[in-house]
Every structure is written in structure tokens, then in C-alpha cells.
Write a protein that holds these residues in place. Structure first.
Motif, PDB file in Angstrom:
ATOM      1  N   ASP A 258       0.825  -1.214   0.000  1.00  0.00           N
ATOM      2  CA  ASP A 258       0.000   0.000   0.000  1.00  0.00           C
ATOM      3  C   ASP A 258       0.857   1.261   0.000  1.00  0.00           C
ATOM      4  O   ASP A 258       0.493   2.280  -0.605  1.00  0.00           O
ATOM      5  N   GLN A 259       1.999   1.203   0.687  1.00  0.00           N
ATOM      6  CA  GLN A 259       2.873   2.370   0.774  1.00  0.00           C
ATOM      7  C   GLN A 259       3.818   2.488  -0.419  1.00  0.00           C
ATOM      8  O   GLN A 259       4.581   3.454  -0.512  1.00  0.00           O
ATOM      9  N   GLY A 260       3.765   1.507  -1.321  1.00  0.00           N
ATOM     10  CA  GLY A 260       4.608   1.572  -2.517  1.00  0.00           C
ATOM     11  C   GLY A 260       6.034   1.128  -2.295  1.00  0.00           C
ATOM     12  O   GLY A 260       6.876   1.294  -3.173  1.00  0.00           O
ATOM     13  N   ASN A 261       6.330   0.542  -1.124  1.00  0.00           N
ATOM     14  CA  ASN A 261       7.683   0.035  -0.876  1.00  0.00           C
ATOM     15  C   ASN A 261       7.943  -1.244  -1.658  1.00  0.00           C
ATOM     16  O   ASN A 261       9.095  -1.579  -1.945  1.00  0.00           O
ATOM     17  N   LEU A 262       6.874  -1.969  -1.973  1.00  0.00           N
ATOM     18  CA  LEU A 262       6.950  -3.170  -2.792  1.00  0.00           C
ATOM     19  C   LEU A 262       5.892  -3.085  -3.892  1.00  0.00           C
ATOM     20  O   LEU A 262       4.835  -2.474  -3.695  1.00  0.00           O
ATOM     21  N   VAL A 263       6.187  -3.717  -5.034  1.00  0.00           N
ATOM     22  CA  VAL A 263       5.223  -3.808  -6.126  1.00  0.00           C
ATOM     23  C   VAL A 263       5.291  -5.224  -6.689  1.00  0.00           C
ATOM     24  O   VAL A 263       6.275  -5.946  -6.496  1.00  0.00           O
ATOM     25  N   GLN A 264       4.223  -5.631  -7.383  1.00  0.00           N
ATOM     26  CA  GLN A 264       4.238  -6.921  -8.044  1.00  0.00           C
ATOM     27  C   GLN A 264       5.139  -6.851  -9.274  1.00  0.00           C
ATOM     28  O   GLN A 264       5.002  -5.963 -10.109  1.00  0.00           O
ATOM     29  N   ALA A 265       6.058  -7.794  -9.357  1.00  0.00           N
ATOM     30  CA  ALA A 265       6.940  -7.850 -10.525  1.00  0.00           C
ATOM     31  C   ALA A 265       6.245  -8.495 -11.713  1.00  0.00           C
ATOM     32  O   ALA A 265       6.571  -8.189 -12.870  1.00  0.00           O
ATOM     33  N   LEU A 266       5.303  -9.397 -11.447  1.00  0.00           N
ATOM     34  CA  LEU A 266       4.508 -10.066 -12.471  1.00  0.00           C
ATOM     35  C   LEU A 266       3.049 -10.077 -12.032  1.00  0.00           C
ATOM     36  O   LEU A 266       2.752 -10.016 -10.832  1.00  0.00           O
ATOM     37  N   PRO A 267       2.106 -10.198 -12.959  1.00  0.00           N
ATOM     38  CA  PRO A 267       0.687 -10.121 -12.583  1.00  0.00           C
ATOM     39  C   PRO A 267       0.122 -11.407 -12.007  1.00  0.00           C
ATOM     40  O   PRO A 267      -1.047 -11.455 -11.637  1.00  0.00           O
ATOM     41  N   TYR A 268       0.920 -12.461 -11.906  1.00  0.00           N
ATOM     42  CA  TYR A 268       0.406 -13.752 -11.461  1.00  0.00           C
ATOM     43  C   TYR A 268       0.335 -13.835  -9.933  1.00  0.00           C
ATOM     44  O   TYR A 268       1.232 -13.353  -9.238  1.00  0.00           O
ATOM     45  N   THR A 269      -0.731 -14.497  -9.448  1.00  0.00           N
ATOM     46  CA  THR A 269      -0.838 -14.782  -8.019  1.00  0.00           C
ATOM     47  C   THR A 269      -1.261 -16.229  -7.833  1.00  0.00           C
ATOM     48  O   THR A 269      -2.040 -16.772  -8.628  1.00  0.00           O
ATOM     49  N   LEU A 270      -0.750 -16.862  -6.787  1.00  0.00           N
ATOM     50  CA  LEU A 270      -1.049 -18.263  -6.489  1.00  0.00           C
ATOM     51  C   LEU A 270      -1.630 -18.357  -5.081  1.00  0.00           C
ATOM     52  O   LEU A 270      -1.058 -17.788  -4.143  1.00  0.00           O
ATOM     53  N   PRO A 271      -2.762 -19.049  -4.904  1.00  0.00           N
ATOM     54  CA  PRO A 271      -3.284 -19.233  -3.541  1.00  0.00           C
ATOM     55  C   PRO A 271      -2.268 -19.960  -2.668  1.00  0.00           C
ATOM     56  O   PRO A 271      -1.656 -20.947  -3.082  1.00  0.00           O
ATOM     57  N   SER A 272      -2.071 -19.456  -1.485  1.00  0.00           N
ATOM     58  CA  SER A 272      -1.100 -20.038  -0.568  1.00  0.00           C
ATOM     59  C   SER A 272      -1.682 -21.263   0.131  1.00  0.00           C
ATOM     60  O   SER A 272      -2.826 -21.254   0.580  1.00  0.00           O
ATOM     61  N   LYS A 273      -0.872 -22.326   0.199  1.00  0.00           N
ATOM     62  CA  LYS A 273      -1.284 -23.494   0.987  1.00  0.00           C
ATOM     63  C   LYS A 273      -1.263 -23.174   2.472  1.00  0.00           C
ATOM     64  O   LYS A 273      -1.990 -23.774   3.252  1.00  0.00           O
ATOM     65  N   GLY A 274      -0.403 -22.252   2.858  1.00  0.00           N
ATOM     66  CA  GLY A 274      -0.287 -21.889   4.266  1.00  0.00           C
ATOM     67  C   GLY A 274      -1.111 -20.669   4.599  1.00  0.00           C
ATOM     68  O   GLY A 274      -1.313 -19.789   3.765  1.00  0.00           O
ATOM     69  N   SER A 275      -1.596 -20.605   5.815  1.00  0.00           N
ATOM     70  CA  SER A 275      -2.347 -19.430   6.261  1.00  0.00           C
ATOM     71  C   SER A 275      -1.728 -18.896   7.546  1.00  0.00           C
ATOM     72  O   SER A 275      -1.285 -19.676   8.404  1.00  0.00           O
ATOM     73  N   LEU A 276      -1.680 -17.575   7.651  1.00  0.00           N
ATOM     74  CA  LEU A 276      -1.195 -16.975   8.884  1.00  0.00           C
ATOM     75  C   LEU A 276      -2.147 -17.388  10.001  1.00  0.00           C
ATOM     76  O   LEU A 276      -3.358 -17.182   9.907  1.00  0.00           O
ATOM     77  N   SER A 277      -1.601 -17.985  11.048  1.00  0.00           N
ATOM     78  CA  SER A 277      -2.440 -18.590  12.075  1.00  0.00           C
ATOM     79  C   SER A 277      -2.006 -18.177  13.469  1.00  0.00           C
ATOM     80  O   SER A 277      -0.834 -17.888  13.726  1.00  0.00           O
ATOM     81  N   LEU A 278      -2.993 -18.158  14.354  1.00  0.00           N
ATOM     82  CA  LEU A 278      -2.751 -17.932  15.776  1.00  0.00           C
ATOM     83  C   LEU A 278      -2.622 -19.298  16.439  1.00  0.00           C
ATOM     84  O   LEU A 278      -3.539 -20.119  16.366  1.00  0.00           O
ATOM     85  N   ARG A 294      -6.528 -12.910  21.517  1.00  0.00           N
ATOM     86  CA  ARG A 294      -7.195 -13.840  20.601  1.00  0.00           C
ATOM     87  C   ARG A 294      -8.432 -13.188  19.984  1.00  0.00           C
ATOM     88  O   ARG A 294      -8.643 -13.255  18.764  1.00  0.00           O
ATOM     89  N   HIS A 295      -9.251 -12.553  20.795  1.00  0.00           N
ATOM     90  CA  HIS A 295     -10.454 -11.914  20.292  1.00  0.00           C
ATOM     91  C   HIS A 295     -10.102 -10.804  19.311  1.00  0.00           C
ATOM     92  O   HIS A 295     -10.707 -10.685  18.238  1.00  0.00           O
ATOM     93  N   TRP A 296      -9.106 -10.018  19.663  1.00  0.00           N
ATOM     94  CA  TRP A 296      -8.733  -8.866  18.836  1.00  0.00           C
ATOM     95  C   TRP A 296      -8.173  -9.299  17.488  1.00  0.00           C
ATOM     96  O   TRP A 296      -8.618  -8.849  16.439  1.00  0.00           O
ATOM     97  N   VAL A 297      -7.201 -10.217  17.488  1.00  0.00           N
ATOM     98  CA  VAL A 297      -6.524 -10.563  16.231  1.00  0.00           C
ATOM     99  C   VAL A 297      -7.410 -11.396  15.309  1.00  0.00           C
ATOM    100  O   VAL A 297      -7.341 -11.265  14.080  1.00  0.00           O
ATOM    101  N   LEU A 298      -8.300 -12.220  15.886  1.00  0.00           N
ATOM    102  CA  LEU A 298      -9.155 -13.055  15.046  1.00  0.00           C
ATOM    103  C   LEU A 298     -10.365 -12.307  14.505  1.00  0.00           C
ATOM    104  O   LEU A 298     -10.999 -12.747  13.555  1.00  0.00           O
ATOM    105  N   SER A 299     -10.672 -11.173  15.122  1.00  0.00           N
ATOM    106  CA  SER A 299     -11.859 -10.426  14.674  1.00  0.00           C
ATOM    107  C   SER A 299     -11.528  -9.188  13.846  1.00  0.00           C
ATOM    108  O   SER A 299     -12.385  -8.622  13.182  1.00  0.00           O
ATOM    109  N   THR A 300     -10.255  -8.762  13.869  1.00  0.00           N
ATOM    110  CA  THR A 300      -9.895  -7.519  13.178  1.00  0.00           C
ATOM    111  C   THR A 300      -9.046  -7.715  11.946  1.00  0.00           C
ATOM    112  O   THR A 300      -8.864  -6.788  11.168  1.00  0.00           O
ATOM    113  N   SER A 301      -8.468  -8.901  11.772  1.00  0.00           N
ATOM    114  CA  SER A 301      -7.539  -9.102  10.641  1.00  0.00           C
ATOM    115  C   SER A 301      -8.266  -9.609   9.410  1.00  0.00           C
ATOM    116  O   SER A 301      -9.347 -10.171   9.501  1.00  0.00           O
TER     117      SER A 301
END
Length: 301
Positions: A258-278, A294-301
Motif C-alpha cells: 500500500d505504501q509503494g515500498n513493494l510492487v508486483q513484478a509479475l501479474p500472477y498470483t497463487l493461492p497459498s497453501k499456508g495461512s497466517l495462524s494464531l 485472541r479476540h482482537w486478532v481473530l476479529s480484526t484481521s
């Protein structure tokens, strides 16, 4: 006195060496040299008057006496760690210890915590960084935040709740890199004319550049130019500094994108097998800070 207990350092060295059947790996875990672990074991064997290990050319093997002693020592040390952690938490019931990888802690968690601390100003946060969640000591932290791959990267003794239900992975780089090296024209040119960041770490092998290409039905060949490291955090910092292209988890890196520090080098995206988890230790009594986070991170992310 013959009924005096052996030193705790010797018992800890024995427990780790018996668990790995390796003095070298035990030393790595305990931040000791292989020879220091060996001395502790010899001291313990002399104290007990019994051999605990058989030394073979193929490695170490517990003797029958060693196997029995290992079961006792491991159980006692686990109980001691758990009770110590419980007493520490009771002594400071407003402290919350969060375990995470260095990358997640620095890129994502550090950006989220100010919102949590504004909502819960009385909770004191302590962050413990450990790259591989399978090396976590369950007594040393309250909650963990890691990418989890079901049935592949599944740390024992932990319950997992997805923070990000859906996550996409793309090739990302910094605008600085594109200014220096030119636009990435297509997937083939990325492999032949650009610098790819490669993580040499068994924990992250569930998504490699080759896997990403093949899952997207893109032609794969070994890249001509790479920067390799066993630290994803190091490679991400190098990517932000304009040194190459890396695989990036889009929701994890949303602030950088969002801040423009990174950009996509190619237009392709792949669904991740892994998920960020608590990750929550099983059978752990949930303190008020643990429930709040637990309540905060699972309800706001």
C-alpha cells in the motif's frame, strides 16, 4: 552425598542429547559446544555409576538404563518448565508473550500492535522470535503467530486458528530494483535476466520458486541469478533494499504494498497453501491478556 541430585545443567544436556541422539544437536539447542555437552554427560554418568549412551560409529544410542532415566528426566524437566512459566505468569498477569518468526514479527506484527495496545493499554507485550515453530518451548510463550500448512507444518501441542483465511503469493520487488534493472517483461525473462531471492530453509520448502511456477503452469528453468540465504527476513530486507525479486505473501505485506515500498513484478498470483495462524498451546489456562489478544486478532484481521 550420594543422594544429592545431579546439576540441572547435566540433566538438561542429557535430556537434549537423548532426544536428538546427538551431542552436536543438543549443543545447538542449548547454545553449548559439542564437547561441553559431552563433558556434562560424562559427569552425569560418573555420578550415576552407569553408562547412559552407547557410542557407535553410526552415532549415539541410549542404553536400557539411559532410556529409563530419559523418561524420568524429560517428564520432570517438562513439569518444572510448565510450573515455572505458570508462576511467572501469575507474578505478572498483565504480560502477554507472543512468539513469531522474525519476518512476521517485524513486517506484520509490529505494525498491528499499536492498535491492540491502544485498545488494551494495561497489557504489557513481550515478543519472542523463533524462526521454526517446531522449535518452540511451549512453556516460554502464551500465543504464537506463524504461517501454518495443515498436515505439513503442524507443530505438536498447539491449536491453530487462521488469521488470514485466504492468502495469495506473488513475485514482488521494490521500485528501486525496477529502476536499476528494468521492468520484468514476463515469467521467462524473470528467470534469465533478474535476481531471484531463494530461501534455503526446510521450513519454507512448502512453497519454492519452482513450485510457484509449476502451479501457475509457467515454464520453469533454474534461474541464472540468485541471492540465497537461510533467513526469509534477511531476503525480505534485501528485497526492500532493491536487491532482487522474492515470493511475497500479499496480505502479510499489505502495508509495504500500500505504501509503494513493494510492487508486483509479475501479474500472477497463487493461492497459498499456508495461512497466517494464531497458535495456542493445548491445555493452557487462558489468561485475560491471552483472551483479549485472541479476540482482537481473530476479529480484526
Amino acid at each position: 552425598m550420594r543422594d544429592a541430585l545431579p546439576p540441572l545443567t547435566s540433566l538438561s544436556a542429557f535430556e537434549a542429547a537423548a532426544r536428538y541422539c546427538s551431542f552436536t544437536q543438543a549443543g545447538s539447542e542449548l547454545n553449548l559446544s559439542q564437547s561441553a555437552v559431552s563433558r556434562q554427560i560424562k559427569r552425569l554418568e560418573a555420578d550415576l555409576g552407569r553408562l547412559l549412551f552407547e557410542r557407535h560409529y553410526e552415532g549415539l544410542r541410549l542404553t536400557p538404563a539411559g532410556e529409563q532415566y530419559f523418561r524420568v528426566v524429560q517428564g520432570l524437566l517438562r513439569e518444572l518448565r510448565d510450573e515455572t512459566a505458570r508462576l511467572r505468569r501469575r507474578g505478572d498477569d498483565r504480560q502477554l508473550t507472543l512468539a513469531s518468526s522474525p519476518t512476521i514479527a517485524s513486517i506484520w506484527l509490529a505494525r498491528q500492535l499499536p492498535d491492540f495496545q491502544r485498545a488494551y493499554p494495561d497489557i504489557e507485550i513481550r515478543i519472542l522470535t523463533v524462526e521454526d515453530p517446531r522449535r518452540l518451548d511451549l512453556a516460554e510463550f502464551d500465543l504464537g503467530i506463524y504461517y501454518r500448512v495443515p498436515n505439513e507444518v503442524d507443530p505438536p501441542g498447539l491449536l491453530a486458528d487462521a488469521i488470514f483465511e485466504h492468502e495469495m503469493v506473488s513475485a514482488v520487488c521494490s521500485p528501486i530494483y525496477l529502476e536499476r534493472h528494468g521492468k520484468v517483461i514476463d515469467a521467462k525473462q524473470l528467470l534469465t535476466s533478474h535476481n531471484l531471492m531463494v530461501v534455503e530453509d526446510h521450513y519454507h520448502d512448502w512453497l519454492t520458486w519452482e513450485t510457484w511456477y509449476r502451479e501457475l503452469d509457467l515454464d520453469w528453468q533454474a534461474p541464472l541469478h540468485t541471492l540465497r540465504a537461510n533467513s526469509f527476513q534477511l531476503l525480505m530486507n534485501a528485497t526492500l533494499a532493491g536487491q532482487g525479486v522474492t515470493l511475497g505473501w500479499m496480505r502479510l505485506l499489505s502495508a509495504e504494498l500500500d505504501q509503494g515500498n513493494l510492487v508486483q513484478a509479475l501479474p500472477y498470483t497463487l493461492p497459498s497453501k499456508g495461512s497466517l495462524s494464531l497458535l495456542t498451546p493445548e491445555h493452557r489456562h487462558l489468561t485475560d491478556p491471552m483472551r483479549a489478544f485472541r479476540h482482537w486478532v481473530l476479529s480484526t484481521s
